[in-house]
Design a protein around this motif. Structure first.
Motif, mmCIF file in Angstrom:
data_model
loop_
_atom_site.group_PDB
_atom_site.id
_atom_site.type_symbol
_atom_site.label_atom_id
_atom_site.label_comp_id
_atom_site.label_asym_id
_atom_site.label_seq_id
_atom_site.Cartn_x
_atom_site.Cartn_y
_atom_site.Cartn_z
ATOM 1 N N SER A 301 0.799 -1.288 0.156
ATOM 2 C CA SER A 301 -0.019 -0.012 -0.116
ATOM 3 C C SER A 301 0.916 1.170 0.020
ATOM 4 N N ARG A 303 0.441 5.705 0.700
ATOM 5 C CA ARG A 303 -0.267 6.883 1.244
ATOM 6 C C ARG A 303 0.217 8.235 0.613
ATOM 7 N N HIS A 304 -0.997 9.005 0.248
ATOM 8 C CA HIS A 304 -0.761 10.269 -0.287
ATOM 9 C C HIS A 304 -1.707 11.342 0.278
ATOM 10 N N ARG A 305 -1.159 12.217 1.001
ATOM 11 C CA ARG A 305 -1.946 13.416 1.387
ATOM 12 C C ARG A 305 -2.153 14.573 0.430
ATOM 13 N N VAL A 472 -6.695 12.129 2.396
ATOM 14 C CA VAL A 472 -5.613 11.157 2.363
ATOM 15 C C VAL A 472 -6.047 9.977 1.491
ATOM 16 N N HIS A 474 -5.358 6.359 0.400
ATOM 17 C CA HIS A 474 -4.845 5.081 0.686
ATOM 18 C C HIS A 474 -4.926 4.138 -0.499
ATOM 19 N N CYS A 491 -0.544 9.008 -8.023
ATOM 20 C CA CYS A 491 -1.135 10.031 -7.075
ATOM 21 C C CYS A 491 -0.622 11.402 -7.316
#
Length: 550
Positions: A301, A303-305, A472, A474, A491
């Motif tokens: 996985s 994550r990108h904010r 966020v 995911h 992303c």
């Protein structure tokens, strides 16, 4: 009700559901239920009261045909435990488990516990939950190639206790926890929830709880967390739990579903999906590695904010176009995929709670359903116009969400090709952080631990969480198909597209920029080449002749 008013009401209902509230309309009465463990947000409550008339109008106009005519039979307690059928969703996972295993359908919950631990209380609380909900102690028995639910007796579930230094003294803690999560269930013998209390030190423990998706969904996990809290508090204080026994169980729902979704009712409900998904194309994703017949489910996985300012601008864009935030984010993601592969027919799945029957609200079980949202894109169509198409598709999908996904797949004869999931390989969803269950207990310092999943149900699964003032991303992906660098770039491109659309949603889809400034500079530099001196007095012909002589 106008289309813009309809969108506003749907958005309000989704906000309430994201906060854990339940809005129902039965017998011409509107009711709002707020769970005891949820705070009643004054602003949201005021908005619901303010929009009461439009909410009633929405339910009057947009409930399903069967609800309007009271033809949906209630779910009742079954008459016998013999040959209890699987629900359609359970049957699909059972088939998958038989052919390839089902570790990708494990749902983990991992907590770190600091300080003194009362192991017996933890075990008793969890055992009470399992004894209360039959589905957690249900195994699958096979008879003539058909799976049936078989319910185990109460009181036989145990919490596993392990001292890490004695079990495997040199193993990495993260690896140990991951191995426990990915340890396969035997669906013909095991309880569908297992738990292990791992002692790292006398005052430091890890609680590893793993569910099989065939017995629970995300909504169910929230119910389990709340019941665990009630049992724990009752044990600590010596007070009764006051938890009412469930009037029905998941097996009763499975019997109801099998009896209701059949014949004319099923044919009528399927007609929308058969027309909507006729000759649907398989989505072509920008893989880094080729898909093979030896398809694996190895996942990871990322994550990108997204920036806070972008989140606010996206809300404004959605309101301006009479859409929900989910519709805007989904439309933008489909634009990204279109720009990657120029595919004009794009179908993406999104999960829905599928608890339309009031009897299912407090039940633990596998209710969640998947709906397929199909769109057609053209490079010369503006994003504003495309968003309207997506909005219409989403609304129609919600209207027909109760049709089991498995029945939709079967009606389209959409078999599973080499390493492909039927119909959809990409999932996209939006949730509010308030949907995530929190567990705060007296006399127990307990903190959730985040473990990256190492398996993947789909090629690409994007879940965006609205956490406070930020969004966020995911991303769960199959690492035999995508590199981490590709997902990070995806992303980034998505963020660039979102930013461009907040500035000008009237752009044609084919003109929307997906490269950031750094990528644009690199691209220009690469194709421009290096600057060199050009010999004065020479021509292309003479220079070419000189090169030939060399």
């Amino acid at each position: 009700m106008s289309y813009n008013n309809l969108i506003e009401i749907i958005d309000l209902i989704q906000r309430a559901e994201a906060a854990g509230w339940k809005i129902t309309y039965r017998n011409h009465e509107l009711a709002v239920q707020v769970p005891k463990n949820k705070k009643a947000e004054p602003e949201l409550l005021h908005k619901l009261k303010q929009e009461k008339e439009r909410l009633i109008q929405y339910f009057e106009e947009h409930v399903s045909f069967e609800e309007k005519h009271a033809n949906v039979p209630p779910i009742k307690r079954r008459e016998s435990d013999e040959d209890l059928p699987l629900s359609y969703s359970q049957e699909r996972l059972w088939f998958i488990d038989q052919f390839e295993g089902s570790v990708q359908y494990h749902i983990p919950a991992v907590f770190r516990i600091k300080g003194e631990v009362n192991r017996a209380l933890i075990e008793n609380a969890l055992r009470n939950i399992i004894d209360r909900h039959e589905i957690l102690r249900t195994i699958i028995a096979e008879k003539n190639g058909t799976g049936f639910q078989k319910i185990l007796e109460k009181g036989h579930w145990n919490l596993l206790y392990t001292k890490l230094e004695q079990a495997q003294p040199n193993i990495d803690l993260s690896s140990y926890v991951q191995d426990r999560i990915n340890s396969p269930f035997d669906l013909s013998a095991d309880h569908m929830m297992r738990a292990e209390l791992l002692a790292i030190a006398p005052d430091n423990h890890i609680l590893i709880i793993t569910f099989h998706h065939i017995a629970v969904d995300g909504w169910s996990v929230s119910l389990i967390v709340e019941e665990f809290r009630k049992y724990w508090e009752a044990f600590i204080t010596g007070q009764p739990t006051n938890i009412k026994p469930p009037e029905i169980q998941y097996a009763d729902y499975a019997v109801w579903q099998r009896n209701y979704f059949t014949g004319e009712v099923l044919d009528r409900k399927l007609s929308y999906w058969k027309e909507k998904l006729r000759e649907v194309e398989i989505l072509n994703l920008p893989f880094d590695f080729p898909r093979t017949d030896n398809y694996k489910i190895r996942g990871t996985s990322f994550r990108h904010r997204l920036p806070e300012a972008l989140r606010n601008e996206l809300h404004s864009l959605s309101v301006k176009h009479g859409a929900t935030l989910f519709m805007t984010l989904l439309a933008a993601f489909k634009v990204l995929l279109f720009r990657y592969n120029n595919q004009e027919d794009i179908s993406i799945g999104t999960p829905v709670a599928n608890r339309t029957q009031p009897e299912t609200e407090h039940l633990i079980g596998f209710f969640v359903n998947m709906i397929v949202l199909r769109s057609f894109l053209k490079p010369d169509v503006t994003f504003s116009d495309f968003l309207q198409q997506v909005k219409k598709t989403v609304l129609e999908g919600y209207e027909h969400q109760d049709v089991p996904y498995e029945k939709v797949v079967a009606s389209l004869n959409s078999g599973q090709g080499a390493g492909r999931s039927p119909l959809i390989q990409t999932i996209f969803g939006l949730q509010n952080s308030s949907q995530q269950p929190e567990l705060t207990l007296p006399d127990l310092d307990l903190y959730p631990e985040d473990y990256l999943s190492t398996v993947a149900q789909f090629d690409l699964d994007i879940s965006i969480t609205e956490h406070g003032n930020e969004l966020v991303m995911h991303v769960q992906f199959n690492r035999d198909l995508f590199s981490s660098a590709k997902i990070a770039a995806l992303c980034g491109h998505y963020e660039t597209i979102l930013g461009a659309l907040t500035k000008d949603a009237s752009q044609n889809i084919g003109d929307i920029n997906l490269l950031n400034e750094r990528e644009q500079d690199e691209l220009l530099t690469r194709f421009q080449g290096a600057d060199v001196d050009y010999p004065r007095g020479e021509t292309i012909v003479t220079l070419f002749a000189e090169q030939v002589r060399l």
